[in-house]
Write a protein that holds these residues in place. Sequence first.
Motif, PDB file in Angstrom:
ATOM      1  N   VAL A  67     -15.844  18.060  -5.306  1.00 13.56           N
ATOM      2  CA  VAL A  67     -14.416  18.365  -5.392  1.00 13.56           C
ATOM      3  C   VAL A  67     -13.727  17.977  -4.086  1.00 13.56           C
ATOM      4  O   VAL A  67     -12.646  17.379  -4.084  1.00 13.56           O
ATOM      5  N   GLN A  68     -14.369  18.309  -2.976  1.00 11.21           N
ATOM      6  CA  GLN A  68     -13.785  17.990  -1.677  1.00 11.21           C
ATOM      7  C   GLN A  68     -13.668  16.494  -1.467  1.00 11.21           C
ATOM      8  O   GLN A  68     -12.681  16.002  -0.900  1.00 11.21           O
ATOM      9  N   GLU A  69     -14.646  15.748  -1.930  1.00 10.71           N
ATOM     10  CA  GLU A  69     -14.592  14.294  -1.805  1.00 10.71           C
ATOM     11  C   GLU A  69     -13.391  13.730  -2.559  1.00 10.71           C
ATOM     12  O   GLU A  69     -12.685  12.846  -2.068  1.00 10.71           O
ATOM     13  N   SER A  70     -13.158  14.260  -3.746  1.00  8.31           N
ATOM     14  CA  SER A  70     -12.019  13.788  -4.530  1.00  8.31           C
ATOM     15  C   SER A  70     -10.707  14.145  -3.858  1.00  8.31           C
ATOM     16  O   SER A  70      -9.757  13.347  -3.846  1.00  8.31           O
ATOM     17  N   LEU A  71     -10.637  15.334  -3.261  1.00  8.55           N
ATOM     18  CA  LEU A  71      -9.413  15.762  -2.583  1.00  8.55           C
ATOM     19  C   LEU A  71      -9.130  14.902  -1.358  1.00  8.55           C
ATOM     20  O   LEU A  71      -7.975  14.583  -1.064  1.00  8.55           O
ATOM     21  N   GLN A  72     -10.179  14.498  -0.664  1.00  4.84           N
ATOM     22  CA  GLN A  72      -9.996  13.616   0.491  1.00  4.84           C
ATOM     23  C   GLN A  72      -9.452  12.264   0.043  1.00  4.84           C
ATOM     24  O   GLN A  72      -8.576  11.687   0.701  1.00  4.84           O
ATOM     25  N   TRP A  73      -9.968  11.759  -1.071  1.00  8.15           N
ATOM     26  CA  TRP A  73      -9.469  10.489  -1.600  1.00  8.15           C
ATOM     27  C   TRP A  73      -8.003  10.615  -2.005  1.00  8.15           C
ATOM     28  O   TRP A  73      -7.181   9.743  -1.708  1.00  8.15           O
ATOM     29  N   LEU A  74      -7.676  11.713  -2.689  1.00  9.15           N
ATOM     30  CA  LEU A  74      -6.294  11.932  -3.117  1.00  9.15           C
ATOM     31  C   LEU A  74      -5.361  12.069  -1.913  1.00  9.15           C
ATOM     32  O   LEU A  74      -4.227  11.576  -1.938  1.00  9.15           O
ATOM     33  N   GLU A  75      -5.827  12.742  -0.892  1.00 11.85           N
ATOM     34  CA  GLU A  75      -5.010  12.931   0.307  1.00 11.85           C
ATOM     35  C   GLU A  75      -4.683  11.580   0.945  1.00 11.85           C
ATOM     36  O   GLU A  75      -3.544  11.346   1.380  1.00 11.85           O
ATOM     37  N   LYS A  76      -5.642  10.706   0.991  1.00  3.41           N
ATOM     38  CA  LYS A  76      -5.411   9.372   1.566  1.00  3.41           C
ATOM     39  C   LYS A  76      -4.409   8.584   0.723  1.00  3.41           C
ATOM     40  O   LYS A  76      -3.480   7.948   1.247  1.00  3.41           O
ATOM     41  N   GLN A  77      -4.590   8.639  -0.592  1.00  6.45           N
ATOM     42  CA  GLN A  77      -3.663   7.938  -1.485  1.00  6.45           C
ATOM     43  C   GLN A  77      -2.264   8.543  -1.421  1.00  6.45           C
ATOM     44  O   GLN A  77      -1.258   7.829  -1.490  1.00  6.45           O
ATOM     45  N   LYS A  78      -2.207   9.843  -1.260  1.00  7.29           N
ATOM     46  CA  LYS A  78      -0.910  10.526  -1.197  1.00  7.29           C
ATOM     47  C   LYS A  78      -0.117  10.068   0.024  1.00  7.29           C
ATOM     48  O   LYS A  78       1.096   9.828  -0.064  1.00  7.29           O
ATOM     49  N   GLY A  79      -0.790   9.940   1.152  1.00  7.20           N
ATOM     50  CA  GLY A  79      -0.108   9.482   2.355  1.00  7.20           C
ATOM     51  C   GLY A  79       0.471   8.092   2.181  1.00  7.20           C
ATOM     52  O   GLY A  79       1.610   7.817   2.603  1.00  7.20           O
ATOM     53  N   ARG A  80      -0.275   7.211   1.535  1.00  8.77           N
ATOM     54  CA  ARG A  80       0.199   5.850   1.325  1.00  8.77           C
ATOM     55  C   ARG A  80       1.412   5.833   0.400  1.00  8.77           C
ATOM     56  O   ARG A  80       2.416   5.163   0.680  1.00  8.77           O
ATOM     57  N   ARG A  81       1.323   6.585  -0.664  1.00  8.81           N
ATOM     58  CA  ARG A  81       2.431   6.597  -1.619  1.00  8.81           C
ATOM     59  C   ARG A  81       3.638   7.357  -1.078  1.00  8.81           C
ATOM     60  O   ARG A  81       4.777   7.052  -1.435  1.00  8.81           O
ATOM     61  N   MET A  82       3.384   8.334  -0.217  1.00 11.34           N
ATOM     62  CA  MET A  82       4.506   9.053   0.386  1.00 11.34           C
ATOM     63  C   MET A  82       5.318   8.121   1.271  1.00 11.34           C
ATOM     64  O   MET A  82       6.552   8.156   1.259  1.00 11.34           O
ATOM     65  N   ARG A  83       4.635   7.287   2.027  1.00 12.61           N
ATOM     66  CA  ARG A  83       5.352   6.349   2.895  1.00 12.61           C
ATOM     67  C   ARG A  83       6.195   5.374   2.079  1.00 12.61           C
ATOM     68  O   ARG A  83       7.341   5.068   2.433  1.00 12.61           O
ATOM     69  N   ALA A  84       5.633   4.888   0.966  1.00 13.69           N
ATOM     70  CA  ALA A  84       6.378   3.962   0.112  1.00 13.69           C
ATOM     71  C   ALA A  84       7.581   4.654  -0.517  1.00 13.69           C
ATOM     72  O   ALA A  84       8.683   4.093  -0.572  1.00 13.69           O
ATOM     73  N   ALA A  85       7.383   5.904  -0.989  1.00 17.03           N
ATOM     74  CA  ALA A  85       8.486   6.651  -1.594  1.00 17.03           C
ATOM     75  C   ALA A  85       9.569   6.956  -0.568  1.00 17.03           C
ATOM     76  O   ALA A  85      10.766   6.891  -0.867  1.00 17.03           O
ATOM     77  N   SER A  86       9.163   7.275   0.646  1.00 19.41           N
ATOM     78  CA  SER A  86      10.122   7.612   1.692  1.00 19.41           C
ATOM     79  C   SER A  86      11.009   6.422   2.030  1.00 19.41           C
ATOM     80  O   SER A  86      12.198   6.586   2.332  1.00 19.41           O
ATOM     81  N   ARG A  87      10.438   5.225   1.993  1.00 17.44           N
ATOM     82  CA  ARG A  87      11.247   4.030   2.261  1.00 17.44           C
ATOM     83  C   ARG A  87      12.344   3.872   1.200  1.00 17.44           C
ATOM     84  O   ARG A  87      13.494   3.537   1.536  1.00 17.44           O
ATOM     85  N   ARG A  88      12.029   4.123  -0.046  1.00 20.45           N
ATOM     86  CA  ARG A  88      13.043   4.022  -1.089  1.00 20.45           C
ATOM     87  C   ARG A  88      14.099   5.109  -0.959  1.00 20.45           C
ATOM     88  O   ARG A  88      15.282   4.887  -1.225  1.00 20.45           O
ATOM     89  N   VAL A  89      13.676   6.293  -0.548  1.00 21.78           N
ATOM     90  CA  VAL A  89      14.618   7.398  -0.406  1.00 21.78           C
ATOM     91  C   VAL A  89      15.582   7.129   0.742  1.00 21.78           C
ATOM     92  O   VAL A  89      16.764   7.488   0.676  1.00 21.78           O
ATOM     93  N   ARG A  90      15.109   6.499   1.803  1.00 26.86           N
ATOM     94  CA  ARG A  90      16.007   6.144   2.913  1.00 26.86           C
ATOM     95  C   ARG A  90      17.129   5.247   2.428  1.00 26.86           C
ATOM     96  O   ARG A  90      18.265   5.332   2.883  1.00 26.86           O
ATOM     97  N   ALA A  91      16.805   4.370   1.480  1.00 24.83           N
ATOM     98  CA  ALA A  91      17.838   3.478   0.927  1.00 24.83           C
ATOM     99  C   ALA A  91      18.880   4.277   0.152  1.00 24.83           C
ATOM    100  O   ALA A  91      20.087   3.989   0.233  1.00 24.83           O
ATOM    101  N   ILE A  92      18.446   5.308  -0.556  1.00 28.12           N
ATOM    102  CA  ILE A  92      19.385   6.178  -1.287  1.00 28.12           C
ATOM    103  C   ILE A  92      20.269   6.913  -0.306  1.00 28.12           C
ATOM    104  O   ILE A  92      21.484   7.013  -0.475  1.00 28.12           O
ATOM    105  N   ALA A  93      19.646   7.433   0.760  1.00 25.52           N
ATOM    106  CA  ALA A  93      20.384   8.254   1.728  1.00 25.52           C
ATOM    107  C   ALA A  93      21.463   7.448   2.435  1.00 25.52           C
ATOM    108  O   ALA A  93      22.495   7.991   2.843  1.00 25.52           O
ATOM    109  N   SER A  94      21.237   6.154   2.579  1.00 26.34           N
ATOM    110  CA  SER A  94      22.212   5.324   3.305  1.00 26.34           C
ATOM    111  C   SER A  94      23.322   4.838   2.384  1.00 26.34           C
ATOM    112  O   SER A  94      24.281   4.249   2.848  1.00 26.34           O
TER     113      SER A  94
END
Length: 310
Positions: A283-310
Motif C-alpha cells: 500500500v505504501q509503495e502505491s501511495l509513494q507512486w501516487l504522490e510522485k504523480q500528484k506533484g507532476r500533475r499539480m504543477r501542470a494544473a497550476s500553470r493552467r490556473v495561473r492563466a485563468i487568474a490573469s
Amino acid sequence: MDMDADWPLPQPITLFKMNRRSTGSSLSKASSIASTFSSLAAPVVADAVQRAKELSTQSDAEGFHQLRVAFRKLRALYWAYSPYLGEEATAQATEEFKRLAALAGGTRDWDIAGDLLKAAQESRASIALLVAAAREKRAQAVEHSQTMIRSDEVETFLNDALLRAQTTLESSCNDLPIRAFAEERVRLAQRALQKRGRRAARSETASEENQTAHEENLHDVRKAGKKLRYLLEFFQPVIKGGHDRTIKDLMSVQNMLGQFNDIAASETLIRSASFNEVPPEVVQESLQWLEKQKGRRMRAASRRVRAIAS
C-alpha cells in the motif's frame, strides 16, 4: 440532512417526459425566467432518471459518471435560479443532489483508482495485490450504489423538487425576461472562477506546509469552472455573444484539473480504505507512486490556473 424528515416525498408523478433532448433547445430571448427553468431542467432530470434505472441492474462505469454529472448540472441550475427559488429551497435540493452524486460517484472513484494502480503496476511498482483489492472495493461500491440509489425514489424526488421550484418561479418571475438574468448569473460565475483562480495562484507560491491548502484551492477552481461551463451550456441560446470558445477552454482546463483531482482523490481513497489482504508495504509503495504523480500533475494544473487568474 434527512430529506425524508424535512421534505416529505409524494407518490411518483410524471411531470417530465423521459427524453434526452439537448438542453436549451427550446429557449429564446423572449422566454421568461420561469419558463426557461423547466425547459432546461426537464432533459437533465429525464437523463438522471433513465440512468438510475439502468444502473439498478448494470455496473457501467460511464453510467455512474454521467449520473453524477446530471446531479452536478442540477446543482448549477438551482444556483442560477436561487435568487427566486430562495435560499432554503435551494439548499435543500442541492444537498440532496450532492448526496446522490456522491453515491453514484463511489463506483467511479474506484474505477479511477484502479486504473491508476494498473498504471503503477506497469511502471514496475509491485502492487498486483492492491490492484485486485481495488477491483473488490469497486464491486462493493457498485452494490452500495445500487442499494442506495433507487430509481423510483430518485424519480419521485426530482419530479417533486422541480414541481416545487416551477411553482415558486411562476409566482415570482413568470413575466421577467431571461436574457439579463442569465447574463448576470454567468457574470457572477465568471467572477467566482477568477477569484478562486487568483487564490490558487497565490497559494502555489506558499510554503510546502500549505500544500494541502493549495490542493483544496485547485479543487475549488475545478468546481467553479464546472459551474460556469454548465451555465454557459444552459444559457448560450439567450445570452449575447458566442461562447463556444470559452466552453472549449473551460473543458481544457477542467481536463487538466481533473487529471490532478483523480490522483489526489485516489490517494485519499486508498489512505482511508482498509486492505486486509494487502501487506502495508505494498500500500505504501502505491501511495509513494501516487504522490510522485500528484506533484507532476499539480504543477501542470497550476500553470493552467495561473492563466485563468490573469
